[in-house]
Design a protein around this motif. Structure first.
Motif, PDB file in Angstrom:
ATOM      1  N   GLY A   1       0.876  -1.266   0.160  1.00  0.00           N
ATOM      2  CA  GLY A   1      -0.103  -0.030   0.064  1.00  0.00           C
ATOM      3  C   GLY A   1       0.747   1.153   0.104  1.00  0.00           C
ATOM      4  O   GLY A   1       0.446   2.157  -0.739  1.00  0.00           O
ATOM      5  N   ILE A   2       1.993   1.209   0.488  1.00  0.00           N
ATOM      6  CA  ILE A   2       2.835   2.319   0.746  1.00  0.00           C
ATOM      7  C   ILE A   2       3.728   2.472  -0.554  1.00  0.00           C
ATOM      8  O   ILE A   2       3.755   3.513  -1.119  1.00  0.00           O
ATOM      9  CB  ILE A   2       3.906   2.232   1.961  1.00  0.00           C
ATOM     10  N   PHE A   3       4.032   1.353  -1.224  1.00  0.00           N
ATOM     11  CA  PHE A   3       4.741   1.391  -2.552  1.00  0.00           C
ATOM     12  C   PHE A   3       3.815   2.119  -3.475  1.00  0.00           C
ATOM     13  O   PHE A   3       4.407   2.583  -4.469  1.00  0.00           O
ATOM     14  CB  PHE A   3       5.326   0.159  -2.554  1.00  0.00           C
ATOM     15  N   TRP A   4       2.799   1.514  -3.645  1.00  0.00           N
ATOM     16  CA  TRP A   4       1.801   1.499  -4.957  1.00  0.00           C
ATOM     17  C   TRP A   4       0.679   2.424  -4.692  1.00  0.00           C
ATOM     18  O   TRP A   4       0.418   3.190  -5.652  1.00  0.00           O
ATOM     19  CB  TRP A   4       1.268   0.143  -5.349  1.00  0.00           C
ATOM     20  N   PHE A   5       0.348   2.712  -3.617  1.00  0.00           N
ATOM     21  CA  PHE A   5      -1.124   3.766  -3.261  1.00  0.00           C
ATOM     22  C   PHE A   5      -0.664   4.633  -2.371  1.00  0.00           C
ATOM     23  O   PHE A   5      -1.584   5.432  -2.017  1.00  0.00           O
ATOM     24  CB  PHE A   5      -2.315   2.813  -2.884  1.00  0.00           C
ATOM     25  N   HIS A   6       0.494   5.001  -1.794  1.00  0.00           N
ATOM     26  CA  HIS A   6       0.899   5.929  -0.950  1.00  0.00           C
ATOM     27  C   HIS A   6      -0.038   6.120   0.311  1.00  0.00           C
ATOM     28  O   HIS A   6      -0.247   7.071   0.721  1.00  0.00           O
ATOM     29  CB  HIS A   6       0.827   7.199  -1.892  1.00  0.00           C
ATOM     30  N   THR A   7      -0.392   4.920   0.736  1.00  0.00           N
ATOM     31  CA  THR A   7      -1.257   4.958   1.990  1.00  0.00           C
ATOM     32  C   THR A   7      -0.330   4.770   3.025  1.00  0.00           C
ATOM     33  O   THR A   7      -0.235   3.689   3.459  1.00  0.00           O
ATOM     34  CB  THR A   7      -2.218   3.800   1.933  1.00  0.00           C
ATOM     35  N   GLN A   8       0.010   5.886   3.578  1.00  0.00           N
ATOM     36  CA  GLN A   8       1.210   5.867   4.399  1.00  0.00           C
ATOM     37  C   GLN A   8       0.835   5.882   5.725  1.00  0.00           C
ATOM     38  O   GLN A   8       1.542   5.383   6.866  1.00  0.00           O
ATOM     39  CB  GLN A   8       2.102   6.977   4.319  1.00  0.00           C
ATOM     40  N   GLU A   9      -0.516   6.251   6.108  1.00  0.00           N
ATOM     41  CA  GLU A   9      -0.909   6.494   7.547  1.00  0.00           C
ATOM     42  C   GLU A   9      -1.314   5.072   8.169  1.00  0.00           C
ATOM     43  O   GLU A   9      -1.822   4.224   7.327  1.00  0.00           O
ATOM     44  CB  GLU A   9      -2.033   7.340   7.576  1.00  0.00           C
ATOM     45  N   ILE A  10      -0.975   5.023   9.417  1.00  0.00           N
ATOM     46  CA  ILE A  10      -1.289   3.906  10.332  1.00  0.00           C
ATOM     47  C   ILE A  10      -2.070   4.293  11.514  1.00  0.00           C
ATOM     48  O   ILE A  10      -1.015   5.054  12.207  1.00  0.00           O
ATOM     49  CB  ILE A  10      -0.255   2.787  10.221  1.00  0.00           C
ATOM     50  N   TYR A  11      -2.905   3.841  11.936  1.00  0.00           N
ATOM     51  CA  TYR A  11      -3.345   4.038  13.268  1.00  0.00           C
ATOM     52  C   TYR A  11      -2.056   3.266  14.625  1.00  0.00           C
ATOM     53  O   TYR A  11      -1.509   2.675  14.106  1.00  0.00           O
ATOM     54  CB  TYR A  11      -4.593   3.388  13.757  1.00  0.00           C
ATOM     55  N   PHE A  12      -2.143   4.401  15.498  1.00  0.00           N
ATOM     56  CA  PHE A  12      -0.996   4.073  16.565  1.00  0.00           C
ATOM     57  C   PHE A  12      -1.158   2.718  16.985  1.00  0.00           C
ATOM     58  O   PHE A  12      -0.437   2.000  17.071  1.00  0.00           O
ATOM     59  CB  PHE A  12      -1.074   5.036  17.438  1.00  0.00           C
ATOM     60  N   ASP A  13      -2.492   2.399  17.335  1.00  0.00           N
ATOM     61  CA  ASP A  13      -2.674   1.007  17.975  1.00  0.00           C
ATOM     62  C   ASP A  13      -2.468   0.036  16.963  1.00  0.00           C
ATOM     63  O   ASP A  13      -2.104  -1.278  17.475  1.00  0.00           O
ATOM     64  CB  ASP A  13      -4.216   0.941  18.516  1.00  0.00           C
ATOM     65  N   SER A  14      -2.806   0.495  15.826  1.00  0.00           N
ATOM     66  CA  SER A  14      -2.583  -0.707  14.864  1.00  0.00           C
ATOM     67  C   SER A  14      -1.185  -1.120  14.416  1.00  0.00           C
ATOM     68  O   SER A  14      -0.617  -2.069  14.138  1.00  0.00           O
ATOM     69  CB  SER A  14      -3.391  -0.352  13.376  1.00  0.00           C
ATOM     70  N   CYS A  15      -0.369  -0.228  14.429  1.00  0.00           N
ATOM     71  CA  CYS A  15       1.082  -0.220  14.514  1.00  0.00           C
ATOM     72  C   CYS A  15       1.611  -0.809  15.587  1.00  0.00           C
ATOM     73  O   CYS A  15       2.389  -1.741  15.336  1.00  0.00           O
ATOM     74  CB  CYS A  15       1.498   1.270  14.643  1.00  0.00           C
ATOM     75  N   LEU A  16       1.148  -0.744  16.716  1.00  0.00           N
ATOM     76  CA  LEU A  16       1.717  -1.438  18.021  1.00  0.00           C
ATOM     77  C   LEU A  16       1.050  -2.920  17.757  1.00  0.00           C
ATOM     78  O   LEU A  16       2.090  -3.950  18.152  1.00  0.00           O
ATOM     79  CB  LEU A  16       0.873  -1.005  19.160  1.00  0.00           C
ATOM     80  N   LEU A  17       0.009  -3.231  17.200  1.00  0.00           N
ATOM     81  CA  LEU A  17      -0.337  -4.504  16.994  1.00  0.00           C
ATOM     82  C   LEU A  17       0.360  -5.191  15.933  1.00  0.00           C
ATOM     83  O   LEU A  17       0.866  -6.392  16.131  1.00  0.00           O
ATOM     84  CB  LEU A  17      -1.718  -4.477  16.477  1.00  0.00           C
ATOM     85  N   GLN A  18       0.777  -4.703  14.651  1.00  0.00           N
ATOM     86  CA  GLN A  18       1.675  -5.021  13.686  1.00  0.00           C
ATOM     87  C   GLN A  18       3.018  -5.361  14.561  1.00  0.00           C
ATOM     88  O   GLN A  18       3.841  -6.525  14.146  1.00  0.00           O
ATOM     89  CB  GLN A  18       1.984  -3.882  12.582  1.00  0.00           C
ATOM     90  N   MET A  19       3.535  -4.426  15.192  1.00  0.00           N
ATOM     91  CA  MET A  19       4.869  -4.473  15.903  1.00  0.00           C
ATOM     92  C   MET A  19       4.908  -6.012  16.695  1.00  0.00           C
ATOM     93  O   MET A  19       5.580  -6.703  16.676  1.00  0.00           O
ATOM     94  CB  MET A  19       5.034  -3.383  16.710  1.00  0.00           C
ATOM     95  N   TRP A  20       3.582  -6.158  17.496  1.00  0.00           N
ATOM     96  CA  TRP A  20       3.689  -7.253  18.244  1.00  0.00           C
ATOM     97  C   TRP A  20       3.568  -8.593  17.569  1.00  0.00           C
ATOM     98  O   TRP A  20       4.112  -9.419  17.842  1.00  0.00           O
ATOM     99  CB  TRP A  20       2.476  -7.039  19.240  1.00  0.00           C
ATOM    100  N   LEU A  21       2.745  -8.517  16.591  1.00  0.00           N
ATOM    101  CA  LEU A  21       2.623  -9.710  15.486  1.00  0.00           C
ATOM    102  C   LEU A  21       3.821  -9.995  14.907  1.00  0.00           C
ATOM    103  O   LEU A  21       4.532 -11.244  14.931  1.00  0.00           O
ATOM    104  CB  LEU A  21       1.602  -9.474  14.417  1.00  0.00           C
TER     105      LEU A  21
END
Length: 318
Positions: free
Chosen positions: A85-105
């Motif tokens: 999404g970042i590379f192709w569609f420039h969807t760079q934003e991510i919710y803070f809690d979603s970012c933490l969830l991704q980090m944990w996973l």
């Protein structure tokens, strides 16, 4: 809500910029990454289907390979959709809690993968060094217990990293993460506070998991090699050694990329950021891509590739 010109109070959204310095070619970089992701999903799904559908493969070694396949699917899927999404569609934003969830996973399944490789090394150690006792030691009950311990160890060790970020920091220097995914230290470095505890705990987890697993993996394979080289017949030595080739290949490529990413992130200030980000991204994508190929090509005892061939022949006949 801004506290000052240089700090942000409890940001709800973060920004992942991708690969710094290569923004103009990220759309092209996404093509091989996407291809590897698709092949990783197909390969691991096929591996899981074959192991599940073939009763002859319901043995500890292949159950561990199946666990590794599930881990690889989750690990790659945790980063690739957002990265593309970042590379192709420039969807760079991510919710803070979603970012933490991704980090944990990401970090939890990294630990799980390391634990599974340790379990596989122990499986080969018992099978080759104590072949007469293998069936009584490595039962399906023991495999389930080892799997449970590996998952719980990872979840328990990584969870404090999430808590220490969520409840220790309120102010952040910036909301921009120079990365393709939410990595622990990349988030911690955003904080406008004392990050020493977070850094120490991150190092503790890394060295506890890798140190423990590497020690016993190295011990297992060293004992295996000693046993193999003392076998009287050349054919027996080759057969025993061949059963370990796939595991050694997976072990080496995973830990090589892991240590390069780990040390360059903390001590490689002279290395260009785009090199570190590329290797960090490859570290999470290359193992899921290569593991099905390694096990499909190198495994000889009950050939996985033979079952793949049978599936394709049956499909063509139908």
């Amino acid at each position: 809500m801004f506290l000052s010109n240089v700090t942000v109070f409890m940001p709800s959204v973060l920004t992942l910029i991708g690969i710094p310095g290569l923004e103009s070619v990220q759309s092209w970089i996404g093509i091989p990454f996407c291809a590897m992701y698709i092949l990783a999903m197909i390969g691991n799904s096929l591996l899981l289907f074959i192991i599940k559908s073939e009763p002859s493969l319901h043995e500890p070694m292949y159950i561990f390979i199946g666990m590794l396949g599930v881990t690889d699917i989750v690990l790659a899927s945790s980063i690739m959709p957002k990265m593309l999404g970042i590379f192709w569609f420039h969807t760079q934003e991510i919710y803070f809690d979603s970012c933490l969830l991704q980090m944990w996973l990401i970090h939890t399944f990294e630990c799980i993968e390391s634990g599974i490789l340790l379990a596989m090394a122990l499986d080969r150690y018992v099978a080759i060094c104590y072949p007469l006792r293998y069936a009584t030691i490595f039962t399906h009950k023991l495999v389930a217990q080892l799997g449970t311990v590996v998952v719980l160890r990872a979840a328990i060790l990584v969870a404090p990293c999430l808590v220490l970020i969520k409840y220790r920091f309120q102010f952040y220097h910036t909301t921009v993460i120079s990365h393709t995914y939410c990595e622990h230290m990349a988030i911690v470095k955003l904080a406008a506070g004392n990050i020493k505890i977070n850094k120490i705990y991150g190092l503790f987890v890394a060295f506890t998991v890798s140190g423990f697993d590497l020690t016993f993996i190295t011990f297992s394979y060293s004992q295996i090699f000693v046993t193999v080289f003392h076998l009287p017949q050349k054919e027996s030595r080759l057969k025993a050694f061949n059963t370990c080739i796939a595991h050694i290949c997976v072990f080496l490529q995973l830990y090589f990329l892991a240590f390069f990413s780990f040390f360059t992130h903390r001590f490689g200030s002279h290395i260009p950021p785009y090199i570190h980000i590329l290797f960090s991204s490859m570290y999470l994508l290359v193992p899921p891509f290569l593991n099905p190929l390694v096990y499909g090509v190198k495994t000889k005892q009950i050939q996985i590739r033979r079952h793949v061939w049978k599936m394709f022949v049956s499909f063509q006949k139908s």
